[in-house]
Design an enzyme around this catalytic site. Structure first.
Site, short mmCIF file in Angstrom:
data_model
loop_
_atom_site.label_atom_id
_atom_site.label_comp_id
_atom_site.label_asym_id
_atom_site.label_seq_id
_atom_site.Cartn_x
_atom_site.Cartn_y
_atom_site.Cartn_z
CB THR A 102 -0.92 0.01 1.25
OG1 THR A 102 -1.65 -1.21 1.26
CG2 THR A 102 -1.87 1.17 1.24
CB SER A 105 -6.33 -7.07 1.88
OG SER A 105 -6.42 -5.87 2.61
CB VAL A 106 -1.45 -8.82 4.57
CG1 VAL A 106 -2.13 -9.90 5.38
CG2 VAL A 106 -1.24 -9.34 3.15
CB CYS A 107 -0.42 -3.56 3.96
SG CYS A 107 -0.91 -2.18 4.95
CG ASN A 108 0.43 -7.04 -1.68
OD1 ASN A 108 -0.17 -6.93 -2.76
ND2 ASN A 108 1.72 -7.28 -1.60
#
Ligand SMILES: *Cc1c(COP(=O)(O)O)cnc(C)c1O
Length: 833
Positions: free
Chosen positions: A136, A402-405
């Site tokens: 992100t 969504s683990v910053c991706n």
């Protein structure tokens, strides 16, 4: 473009090159990891004990002053900072003649520094290209790229952009291309050759292109040779490599430093002289690049701590290459074991989002991160938050969502941009508990390994999935327990009655022989108050603060007070508060009706009346170790109908208790009379929780039968925090208890007046049932057993929500006296047909 991998990828091996075997390292250096399975090293890895001890020695034996001045203490800080800077450059094999290192807060700050500078470098702005796997923090750069941006959706797109567009482009405007060296979602390691390829393509026609390598994820388990890769800018966070300190760096190739020449902002430390008033003039530092870019005081203590971190890391692990080899070995092992887990019908349990261009076992293309979701034997997805709850109970720490991706997640899960915007409009947010939409997961489970991960961690995770999610036999079509003829005539009775005057705190058991009023909103005085965090205004819950179980309120109607006792018998303290709204003279503190706080309860705003007295807040804050105070839900008359009403089912779950105003002291004006006429409102209420003694007994039998050593012990009915516990009256010899018969109840008739309570729906459970209500300790039961035996549609059910029937509520004014219950009252269930 041809892949240019070295012919012999590095060998992978379990703790090869480590100072001693990894289990010994774990024992000596990571005592905090003893009781837990920590698998979120991509979030942050954990620091070694020696690092902190060495840093502490360093700090206590040296006087460090603010750098930038002539004093001895200041000089010491400056020297140490310079030394560490060089040491870090060498760690990445970056020649200090060619590279400079700028200390920043974290990788994101490094990215932002490049972004701001390149924007200032040309009045036209810049163009930005980024890879779909970007974190992100890299995606956000596009918002300032005034000349446009493009997301390159795959390695081949990058290759063709380099060979087809870049090589022939005539534009001289600044262009920036950024990508992650490793995906923080699935650990895929991206080609490092792009940095050089881009530079040589640009050189052919004099294009003004820069490369930004986001190495934050890669570096936690891999070496990086900057002399070979040669990105213009490299962003990284040290805590991801060493666990400590919280610090980041931007490494700049000096020949790309022109990007920073026109950076507008300056701060203390980055200018030589400034004229503050009059004509605007300042002279920037013309010394080293880092001196021009490090605005303000450096985080010099953190920088100094890096020395200790690097010493320890090197002593324990030898090199990053060893870490890479060790973690690649474990990741392959984990992958191999997860990918063969299958159900009775040979369908796979783990759906691993394994990119085709990456292979576990090859540390050039794959890092030690696995993203996956679980499926049941029917091929249905298992909700990630359910897995996370159970993992938490089993002390396994993973990351979900969504683990910053954003790009990687959307690609893996098959979500399009349009679809995601639509989801957003329906209320979905990253990190919320909407797990499956239209039969598709909204996020992943992510497991990531670190230098000190050992085989036992891998075993724990695999065993956990095998134990709870592998179906070894076809699911039993849940045949309802037969309702025998003699069942219908059976009687139950109220074994105990509890109210929870302060939400999430201990129970007040209604004394035997005392009749207690049942209102449409629940038992009188149930969840009338709550504790709120004084900073965030959020209501505290026991899941987060298990000690709340030890806060025990009791209601004394005769004296008109709520007495609250904290702690265990011997050293308990107590506080008394008036039950009345207005009368503040009786109490040891005052309720200020004017301090209405907008508070977040379960994610939505509610107006609460907070107790402003420092005595009250200190009482709770001291006990919990959290700055908090008591608050009361607003009176029914004032606020009841002004609260927002939404009908989604998540909302229904979250807010079931909120719409339930409290009860009122006898002298308070009676609440609005027409509550029964608002079906919309009432449909959201889950006022009374009924728990069956027979079911509690069954859970305990199951726990015992499993006989896992140590942890598994019988649980008390109190962990289920029911308002009414009913038990069966076994009249005849040979009558057996009927656990879970409550699943078939439609209503209950209670006491001699046959007060009617309607059963609404099953109560969905979370790990909060694992908190012992007498000690405040967390354990793994009964949630683990319930998860195996009481799962319906992925939710763990135990107990039934109920409410005074509308019929009873309508006769409110006529016979309020009859609407009471008491321990020992006979309970006659009605069954669904
Ligand atoms: C963690 C991470 C970041 C952000 O790091 P911060 O320390 O939060 O700034 C950026 N990119 C990748 C690939 C990461 O893994």
């Amino acid at each position: 473009m041809a892949q240019t991998h070295t012919p012999n990828p590095p060998q992978i091996a379990y703790c090869q090159g480590y100072s001693v075997d990894v289990d010994t390292i774990r024992e000596q250096e990571y005592p905090l990891l003893n009781e837990t399975t920590y698998l979120d090293h991509a979030g942050t890895t954990i620091y070694a004990k020696s690092t902190i001890e060495a840093f502490s020695r360093d700090m206590t034996s040296n006087l460090f002053g603010n750098p930038h001045s002539m004093s001895q203490s200041s000089q010491l800080s400056t020297q140490r900072t310079d030394d560490v800077r060089l040491r870090v450059l060498r760690f990445f094999n970056a020649d200090p003649e060619e590279y400079d290192l700028v200390f920043v807060a974290n990788a994101t700050a490094a990215i932002k520094l490049v972004t701001d500078s390149i924007r200032d470098s040309d009045h036209r702005g810049f163009w930005y290209g980024y890879h779909i796997d970007a974190h992100t923090s890299l995606v956000g750069v596009r918002e300032v790229a005034e000349l446009g941006h493009e997301c390159l959706q795959g390695d081949d797109k990058v290759d063709s952009w380099i060979s087809e567009e870049l090589a022939i482009s005539q534009t001289k405007v600044p262009q920036l291309f950024a990508y992650p060296a490793q995906s923080n979602l699935n650990g895929r390691r991206l080609p490092l050759r792009w940095c050089k390829e881009i530079r040589s393509a640009a050189a052919t026609n004099g294009a003004n292109v820069f490369t930004l390598l986001d190495a934050a994820s890669l570096l936690s388990t891999s070496p990086l040779d900057l002399s070979a890769v040669a990105p213009d800018f490299t962003a990284l966070s040290f805590y991801k490599i060493f666990g400590f300190p919280d610090l980041g760096a931007l490494i700049v190739r000096k020949s790309a430093a022109r990007v920073f020449d026109r950076r507008k902002y300056f701060g203390g430390g980055t200018v030589d002289i400034v004229v503050a008033a009059g004509p605007q003039w300042h002279a920037k530092k013309e010394t080293s690049l880092h001196e021009r870019l490090e605005d303000g005081t450096l985080p010099f203590h953190n920088i100094i701590a890096l020395d200790a971190a690097m010493d320890t890391h090197e002593r324990l692990y030898g090199s990053m290459a060893n870490v890479s080899s060790h973690t690649a070995f474990l990741a392959k092992h984990l992958y191999d074991r997860l990918s063969v887990l299958s159900h009775w019908n040979e369908t796979h349990v783990c759906h691993i989002y394994q990119p085709s261009s990456a292979t576990f076992g090859c540390s050039l293309t794959q890092g030690p991160i696995l993203a996956f979701n679980l499926k049941n034997s029917q091929g249905e997805w298992i909700a990630k938050t359910e897995v996370e709850k159970l993992a938490t109970v089993q002390n396994i720490q993973i990351r979900t969502g969504s683990v910053c991706n954003p790009g990687g997640t959307a690609t893996s899960l098959g979500w399009t941009g349009t679809k995601m915007r639509h989801l957003y409009t329906t209320g979905f947010r990253c990190g919320d508990d909407t797990d499956i939409v239209e039969g598709r997961p909204t996020g992943v489970l992510r497991v990531s390994l670190g230098a000190m991960t050992n085989m036992k961690d891998i075993d724990s995770l695999v065993n956990f999935i095998a134990e709870f999610y592998v179906e070894n036999a076809p699911p039993v079509v849940s045949v309802d327990p037969p309702i025998e003829n003699n069942t219908l005539g059976r009687h139950f009775y109220i074994e105990s009655l509890s109210v929870f005057p302060i939400k999430s705190c201990g129970a007040f058991k209604i004394p035997e022989g005392k009749r207690w009023e049942v209102k449409r909103e629940g038992l009188a005085w149930d969840r009338e108050w709550c504790l709120i965090h004084q900073g965030t205004g959020a209501a505290l819950n026991q899941k987060r603060y298990p000690r709340m179980a030890l806060i025990r309120p009791s209601i004394d109607l005769d004296r008109g007070i709520l007495r609250i006792t904290c702690g265990v018998m011997t050293d308990s303290v107590s506080l008394e508060i008036s039950l009345g709204w207005e009368d503040t003279t009786l109490i040891s503190t005052s309720l200020c009706p004017n301090t209405t706080k907008r508070s977040m309860v379960c994610g939505d705003q509610v107006a609460l009346h907070a107790y402003a007295s420092p005595v009250v807040s200190a009482f709770f804050s001291d006990f919990l170790g959290v700055p908090c105070t008591l608050a009361r839900f607003p009176s029914q008359t004032a606020d009841r109908f002004s609260r927002p009403i939404r009908m989604s089912s998540t909302w229904k779950n979250k807010f079931r208790k909120l719409l339930m105003p409290g009860s009122y002291p006898p002298d308070f004006p009676p609440p609005v009379r027409d509550i029964g006429r608002n079906p919309l409102l009432l449909s959201n209420e889950m006022p009374i929780l009924v728990v069956s003694r027979s079911s509690v007994n069954r859970v305990n039998e199951t726990i015992k039968a499993q006989g896992k050593q140590g942890a598994s012990k019988a649980v008390s009915a109190d962990v289920f925090r029911g308002n009414i516990v009913v038990a069966e009256r076994l009249v005849q010899m040979g009558d057996a208890e009927q656990p879970y018969i409550e699943d078939h109840w439609s209503s209950l008739r209670i006491g001699s007046d046959l007060l009617r309570i309607d059963v609404l729906e099953a109560c969905q459970r979370c790990q909060m049932v694992c908190i012992d209500q007498f000690t405040g300790q967390r354990r793994d039961e009964p949630f683990s057993t319930l998860a195996k035996t009481r799962k319906v549609d992925g939710k763990v059910n135990f107990g039934q929500y109920a409410a005074l029937s509308i019929e009873e509520a309508e006769t409110f004014s006529d016979s309020p006296d009859h609407r009471t219950v008491m321990v020992g009252d006979v309970v006659i269930p009605q069954y669904e047909n």
